[in-house]
Design a protein around this motif. Structure first.
Motif, PDB file in Angstrom:
ATOM      1  N   PHE A  43      -2.559  -1.608  -4.509  1.00 37.20           N
ATOM      2  CA  PHE A  43      -1.819  -1.092  -5.534  1.00 37.20           C
ATOM      3  C   PHE A  43      -0.371  -1.673  -5.332  1.00 37.20           C
ATOM      4  N   LEU A  44       0.261  -1.936  -6.393  1.00 39.33           N
ATOM      5  CA  LEU A  44       1.621  -2.499  -6.327  1.00 39.33           C
ATOM      6  C   LEU A  44       2.582  -1.622  -7.049  1.00 39.33           C
ATOM      7  N   ARG A  45       3.596  -0.829  -6.399  1.00 42.15           N
ATOM      8  CA  ARG A  45       4.121   0.339  -6.640  1.00 42.15           C
ATOM      9  C   ARG A  45       5.723  -0.272  -6.903  1.00 42.15           C
ATOM     10  N   PRO A  46       6.253   0.165  -8.058  1.00 43.36           N
ATOM     11  CA  PRO A  46       7.479  -0.495  -8.477  1.00 43.36           C
ATOM     12  C   PRO A  46       8.652   0.168  -7.480  1.00 43.36           C
ATOM     13  N   PRO A  47       9.770  -0.587  -7.553  1.00 43.66           N
ATOM     14  CA  PRO A  47      10.950  -0.285  -6.572  1.00 43.66           C
ATOM     15  C   PRO A  47      11.413   1.358  -7.119  1.00 43.66           C
ATOM     16  N   ALA A  48      12.263   1.829  -6.065  1.00 43.53           N
ATOM     17  CA  ALA A  48      12.891   3.017  -6.357  1.00 43.53           C
ATOM     18  C   ALA A  48      13.677   2.971  -7.435  1.00 43.53           C
ATOM     19  N   GLY A  49      13.586   4.053  -8.486  1.00 40.74           N
ATOM     20  CA  GLY A  49      14.412   3.913  -9.561  1.00 40.74           C
ATOM     21  C   GLY A  49      13.787   3.357 -10.680  1.00 40.74           C
ATOM     22  N   ALA A  50      12.796   2.491 -10.682  1.00 37.14           N
ATOM     23  CA  ALA A  50      11.876   1.831 -11.750  1.00 37.14           C
ATOM     24  C   ALA A  50      10.952   3.021 -12.547  1.00 37.14           C
ATOM     25  N   LYS A  51      10.532   2.597 -13.573  1.00 36.98           N
ATOM     26  CA  LYS A  51       9.378   3.587 -14.209  1.00 36.98           C
ATOM     27  C   LYS A  51       8.201   3.856 -13.575  1.00 36.98           C
ATOM     28  N   PRO A  52       7.790   5.049 -13.058  1.00 37.20           N
ATOM     29  CA  PRO A  52       6.717   5.322 -12.263  1.00 37.20           C
ATOM     30  C   PRO A  52       5.308   4.761 -12.790  1.00 37.20           C
ATOM     31  N   ASP A  53       5.464   4.641 -14.073  1.00 37.52           N
ATOM     32  CA  ASP A  53       4.187   4.080 -14.867  1.00 37.52           C
ATOM     33  C   ASP A  53       3.777   2.701 -14.620  1.00 37.52           C
ATOM     34  N   GLY A  54       5.013   1.895 -13.708  1.00 36.09           N
ATOM     35  CA  GLY A  54       4.492   0.465 -13.408  1.00 36.09           C
ATOM     36  C   GLY A  54       3.597   0.443 -12.530  1.00 36.09           C
ATOM     37  N   MET A  55       3.168   1.416 -11.721  1.00 36.18           N
ATOM     38  CA  MET A  55       2.101   1.300 -10.782  1.00 36.18           C
ATOM     39  C   MET A  55       0.859   0.526 -11.349  1.00 36.18           C
ATOM     40  N   ARG A  56       0.478  -0.463 -10.499  1.00 39.83           N
ATOM     41  CA  ARG A  56      -0.871  -0.898 -11.107  1.00 39.83           C
ATOM     42  C   ARG A  56      -1.639  -1.606  -9.629  1.00 39.83           C
ATOM     43  N   GLU A  57      -2.973  -1.327 -10.032  1.00 38.73           N
ATOM     44  CA  GLU A  57      -3.913  -2.105  -9.035  1.00 38.73           C
ATOM     45  C   GLU A  57      -3.646  -3.614  -9.026  1.00 38.73           C
ATOM     46  N   ALA A  58      -4.065  -4.232  -7.967  1.00 40.53           N
ATOM     47  CA  ALA A  58      -4.010  -5.589  -7.550  1.00 40.53           C
ATOM     48  C   ALA A  58      -5.098  -6.112  -6.748  1.00 40.53           C
ATOM     49  N   ARG A  59      -5.426  -7.401  -6.655  1.00 35.01           N
ATOM     50  CA  ARG A  59      -6.379  -8.056  -5.786  1.00 35.01           C
ATOM     51  C   ARG A  59      -5.657  -9.014  -5.067  1.00 35.01           C
ATOM     52  N   VAL A  60      -5.838  -9.209  -4.197  1.00 37.45           N
ATOM     53  CA  VAL A  60      -5.327 -10.261  -3.249  1.00 37.45           C
ATOM     54  C   VAL A  60      -6.309 -11.449  -3.038  1.00 37.45           C
ATOM     55  N   GLU A  61      -5.915 -12.746  -3.550  1.00 35.14           N
ATOM     56  CA  GLU A  61      -6.720 -13.868  -3.494  1.00 35.14           C
ATOM     57  C   GLU A  61      -6.699 -14.503  -2.272  1.00 35.14           C
ATOM     58  N   SER A  62      -5.608 -14.622  -1.630  1.00 30.60           N
ATOM     59  CA  SER A  62      -5.230 -15.229  -0.179  1.00 30.60           C
ATOM     60  C   SER A  62      -3.986 -14.853   0.271  1.00 30.60           C
ATOM     61  N   HIS A  63      -4.069 -15.005   1.725  1.00 31.25           N
ATOM     62  CA  HIS A  63      -2.696 -14.514   2.277  1.00 31.25           C
ATOM     63  C   HIS A  63      -2.847 -15.397   3.746  1.00 31.25           C
ATOM     64  N   TRP A  64      -1.242 -15.403   4.210  1.00 33.76           N
ATOM     65  CA  TRP A  64      -1.247 -15.972   5.338  1.00 33.76           C
ATOM     66  C   TRP A  64      -0.029 -15.306   6.008  1.00 33.76           C
TER      67      TRP A  64
END
Length: 205
Positions: A43-64
């Motif tokens: 899940f991606l959680r918005p920075p402090a002070g942003a709207k709490p409803d900005g939280m959303r689920e995410a999928r990682v395609e790749s990483h390094w």
């Protein structure tokens, strides 16, 4: 999505875009960066002070890994502009989905709110409360603590200083080097007055 802050575990914090196809660079707050892509959901959680409803689920395609940080490519984040919109977001998972730890390892999120007690020289001084943890870079992770006086100090989170952690009691005992805290403390009024002032000792012509 309105879930209590304590119900989430912080894995990484996005610093900035990295690359041209939506990749982002993030500070790591987990000992298991290789498992990012293995997780069923993040899940991606918005920075402090942003709207709490900005939280959303995410999928990682790749990483390094990259210079002590991690580069993440999320699905449906495909441009620099998309990545820029994620600056400051935190990558989190539900607490019940975190991986079990081995030995005496601890999660960074469990350290927040813990009080550091300096037991050096046979004492038990209250150094302050942990408010944040700066991740490892060229040096060790640093505990950001707020002292009883309200000052902010840094303590290296290294095994050599650590004596005991009791997460249930929110207490960590550390044997800190002499002067580590004092050298960061702000000057007292008396010390400021004793400092040489500009022009002191100049000889007039």
């Amino acid at each position: 999505m309105t879930v209590p802050h304590a119900a989430w575990v912080l894995l990484a914090r996005i610093v900035r875009p990295q690359g041209r196809r939506g990749e982002v660079l993030a500070d790591i707050f987990t000992d298991f960066p290789k498992h990012f892509a293995e997780r069923r959901r993040l899940f991606l959680r918005p920075p402090a002070g942003a709207k709490p409803d900005g939280m959303r689920e995410a999928r990682v395609e790749s990483h390094w890994l990259h210079k002590g940080r991690v580069v993440l490519k999320f699905a449906q984040v495909d441009s620099i502009a998309d990545a820029e919109n994620l600056r400051g977001f935190e990558v989190v998972i539900p607490r019940e989905e975190r991986m079990p730890l081995e030995g005496d390892a601890v999660y960074v999120s469990d350290l927040l709110g813990v009080r550091v007690i300096d037991v050096s020289r046979g004492g038990a001084g209250d150094a302050g409360e942990i408010t944040d943890v700066e991740p490892e870079g060229t040096g060790p992770a640093m505990l950001v603590i707020r002292t009883p006086a309200g000052d902010e100090l840094l303590i290296p989170f290294v095994r050599a200083y650590l004596r005991k952690i009791d997460l249930e009691a929110k207490r960590m005992e550390m044997e800190l080097p002499v002067g580590l805290l004092a050298m960061q403390a702000p000057l007292t009024e008396q010390e400021r007055l004793a400092e040489p002032q500009p022009g002191d000792g100049d000889e007039s012509e």
